[in-house]
Design a protein around this motif. Sequence first.
Motif, PDB file in Angstrom:
ATOM      1  N   UNK A   1      58.358  45.960  50.157  1.00 45.08           N
ATOM      2  CA  UNK A   1      57.615  44.853  49.525  1.00 45.08           C
ATOM      3  C   UNK A   1      56.230  44.717  50.150  1.00 45.08           C
ATOM      4  N   UNK A   2      56.181  44.823  51.477  1.00 44.45           N
ATOM      5  CA  UNK A   2      54.887  44.715  52.160  1.00 44.45           C
ATOM      6  C   UNK A   2      53.973  45.878  51.791  1.00 44.45           C
ATOM      7  N   UNK A   3      54.577  47.060  51.611  1.00 48.38           N
ATOM      8  CA  UNK A   3      53.770  48.221  51.231  1.00 48.38           C
ATOM      9  C   UNK A   3      53.150  48.017  49.851  1.00 48.38           C
ATOM     10  N   UNK A   4      53.913  47.440  48.948  1.00 47.26           N
ATOM     11  CA  UNK A   4      53.363  47.134  47.619  1.00 47.26           C
ATOM     12  C   UNK A   4      52.173  46.187  47.775  1.00 47.26           C
ATOM     13  N   UNK A   5      52.340  45.203  48.639  1.00 41.42           N
ATOM     14  CA  UNK A   5      51.237  44.256  48.889  1.00 41.42           C
ATOM     15  C   UNK A   5      50.003  44.957  49.450  1.00 41.42           C
ATOM     16  N   UNK A   6      50.223  45.897  50.361  1.00 42.84           N
ATOM     17  CA  UNK A   6      49.089  46.624  50.943  1.00 42.84           C
ATOM     18  C   UNK A   6      48.380  47.436  49.857  1.00 42.84           C
ATOM     19  N   UNK A   7      49.178  48.092  48.997  1.00 44.77           N
ATOM     20  CA  UNK A   7      48.562  48.847  47.888  1.00 44.77           C
ATOM     21  C   UNK A   7      47.681  47.921  47.038  1.00 44.77           C
ATOM     22  N   UNK A   8      48.234  46.778  46.688  1.00 45.02           N
ATOM     23  CA  UNK A   8      47.468  45.833  45.857  1.00 45.02           C
ATOM     24  C   UNK A   8      46.207  45.382  46.597  1.00 45.02           C
ATOM     25  N   UNK A   9      46.376  45.057  47.883  1.00 49.50           N
ATOM     26  CA  UNK A   9      45.239  44.567  48.667  1.00 49.50           C
ATOM     27  C   UNK A   9      44.143  45.627  48.781  1.00 49.50           C
ATOM     28  N   UNK A  10      44.530  46.896  48.779  1.00 49.33           N
ATOM     29  CA  UNK A  10      43.526  47.960  48.919  1.00 49.33           C
ATOM     30  C   UNK A  10      42.930  48.364  47.572  1.00 49.33           C
ATOM     31  N   UNK A  11      43.722  48.264  46.513  1.00 46.33           N
ATOM     32  CA  UNK A  11      43.236  48.728  45.204  1.00 46.33           C
ATOM     33  C   UNK A  11      42.525  47.627  44.417  1.00 46.33           C
ATOM     34  N   UNK A  12      42.958  46.378  44.592  1.00 45.07           N
ATOM     35  CA  UNK A  12      42.350  45.291  43.815  1.00 45.07           C
ATOM     36  C   UNK A  12      40.833  45.198  44.031  1.00 45.07           C
ATOM     37  N   UNK A  13      40.356  45.341  45.276  1.00 48.73           N
ATOM     38  CA  UNK A  13      38.900  45.275  45.456  1.00 48.73           C
ATOM     39  C   UNK A  13      38.163  46.381  44.686  1.00 48.73           C
ATOM     40  N   UNK A  14      38.797  47.543  44.575  1.00 49.82           N
ATOM     41  CA  UNK A  14      38.157  48.643  43.846  1.00 49.82           C
ATOM     42  C   UNK A  14      38.108  48.317  42.350  1.00 49.82           C
ATOM     43  N   UNK A  15      39.199  47.751  41.838  1.00 46.72           N
ATOM     44  CA  UNK A  15      39.209  47.341  40.428  1.00 46.72           C
ATOM     45  C   UNK A  15      38.115  46.309  40.177  1.00 46.72           C
ATOM     46  N   UNK A  16      37.996  45.362  41.108  1.00 47.02           N
ATOM     47  CA  UNK A  16      36.947  44.335  41.027  1.00 47.02           C
ATOM     48  C   UNK A  16      35.562  44.983  41.013  1.00 47.02           C
ATOM     49  N   UNK A  17      35.392  45.953  41.907  1.00 42.63           N
ATOM     50  CA  UNK A  17      34.085  46.623  42.024  1.00 42.63           C
ATOM     51  C   UNK A  17      33.739  47.366  40.728  1.00 42.63           C
ATOM     52  N   UNK A  18      34.697  48.123  40.206  1.00 47.91           N
ATOM     53  CA  UNK A  18      34.437  48.917  38.995  1.00 47.91           C
ATOM     54  C   UNK A  18      34.127  47.988  37.822  1.00 47.91           C
ATOM     55  N   UNK A  19      34.891  46.917  37.714  1.00 50.55           N
ATOM     56  CA  UNK A  19      34.650  45.959  36.626  1.00 50.55           C
ATOM     57  C   UNK A  19      33.217  45.421  36.690  1.00 50.55           C
ATOM     58  N   UNK A  20      32.809  44.985  37.885  1.00 52.91           N
ATOM     59  CA  UNK A  20      31.467  44.396  38.000  1.00 52.91           C
ATOM     60  C   UNK A  20      30.354  45.436  37.874  1.00 52.91           C
ATOM     61  N   UNK A  21      30.649  46.664  38.258  1.00 55.97           N
ATOM     62  CA  UNK A  21      29.653  47.730  38.052  1.00 55.97           C
ATOM     63  C   UNK A  21      29.422  47.945  36.561  1.00 55.97           C
ATOM     64  N   UNK A  22      30.501  47.985  35.814  1.00 58.35           N
ATOM     65  CA  UNK A  22      30.381  48.241  34.373  1.00 58.35           C
ATOM     66  C   UNK A  22      29.726  47.064  33.655  1.00 58.35           C
ATOM     67  N   UNK A  23      30.005  45.857  34.146  1.00 56.44           N
ATOM     68  CA  UNK A  23      29.418  44.668  33.515  1.00 56.44           C
ATOM     69  C   UNK A  23      27.993  44.388  34.032  1.00 56.44           C
TER      70      UNK A  23
END
Lengths: 323, 207
Positions: free
Chosen positions: B8-30
Amino acid sequence: MLIRKSDPNPIPSSEITPRSAYMNRRAFIAAGALGAAALAADRLAGVMRPEQVQADTKLATIQSPLSAKDLTPTSFYNITHYNNFYEFGPNKDDPARNAGKLQTSPWSVTVEGEVKKKKVFDIDALMKLRPLEDRVYRFRCVEAWSMVIPWVGYSLSEFIKQCEPTSSAKYVQFISVDRPSQEPGIEEVNLNWPYSEGLRMDEAMHPLTLLTFGLYGQVLPNQDGAPVRVVVPWKYGFKSAKSIVKVKFVKDQPGTTWNEMAPNTYGFYSNVNPNVDHTEWSQKMQRVIGAPFWKQLEPTLMFNGYGDQVASLYKGMDLNKYF
Amino acid sequence: MSNRVVIALKVLVHVACLAPIAWLVFHLLENTLGPDPTHAAAFFTGRGTLRLLVITLAITPVRKLVPKLGWVIRFRRMLGLYAFFYACLHLLTYVWLYSGFSLAAMIDDISQRKFITAGLAAWFLLLPLALTSTRWSIRKLGGRNWNRLHRLVYVAAISGVIHYWWGVKQGVRTPLGITVALGIVLAARPLLAWAKGRSSREVVPEA
């Protein structure tokens, strides 16, 4: 040296392009059509209309043949929220946050050095010395980013004539305001304060060199160098001293802040030059502020695109040596 | 720590590491990343790399300091690989956004600019570590050699921080926080070893 006389028949203010035309067109249409609802969208898009910041600061201006016709100005928001103004802190958003404290009224500019006699100009008198012109200029920061800014002012040469420099005046030095109580960056940033910049006399007398009081048709926001600054569009931005309190005419090349800090990186001349790199990065390309990332990169222009007007000032000089 | 909690914690770490990248890509495109999206993307991914490296390097001292937290070792490889992933994105911002894929520009940079060289050196130091992060590699190399090789992470992290300092203008102190953090996790190793040596000397009776 050729100095173009200013237009003898200034265009009446009724014929001036309205300020709305300078504004980000999309934001203007949106604001007109949708009113307040659009403001939220503007904020998200990083656009801010000048009226949102200061309402009673409009300046009467005339057009200038020295203004670029074919350039789209950077948004008012970006011009006022992406600043290098170390007196207010080292980060780009520090000036917008901290510059409000600076008292720009009353304000006077002291003229001294190689002049007939020392003079003190009050800011109001200074602004009325000549008609204020709209000058859309390219702006290139030494950090390899660029903007297009619709400045308001008149040629510095007009002011210099009033200063009556003697024949031994070879350089002009500009000293910026130094008030730690109103400028928190002065304590925070380790530079030789007050900020000092300088130009060779012929550079200072060039008609493109602007004594600047406003942008986007209104008085300068504090973070952009209020109440008076110079703008030298063919040089890196740090050469264009802000919030000037003293103008000194001198015989020898004056000490300038960044040049003294790192002489191999920041030359006295600091003309925009794609062939002379910064010690830490290339100057061949630049990033357009406000553009989406896939359109940001563009080639740097020699003398920032003002070569036709200014290259003759440096004839015979090795620009790799006098960078 | 039970496997289920770790997963469960590993899933959280994945989310914590990938979510910022998703945020970055979204704002780059916008184009809502601020006035200078190129710089913002480079700064974001570079800072992310250093933060993840420091977190990765904190795991060993944390285990030694709090034996109960021994299970955090199970997150070390994952965090290290995310640090490398961020480093790759950071390198991409340079190769793509700053250089426009111009090889000439990059060669010019690397030969002249210590700031670029230090950053690139850090990436090249992380590369073999990422490549040898599998169990198979550990077996193949042998634990001792593998450990020795992976000490390169210290050099990489230090190069990364030097790269950060050389990249900001003189007078700017933004890299100070991460420098102190790295200093602490690096200094913790000899300090803990020294403390352990002292306490073990205390229990060993004199001959």
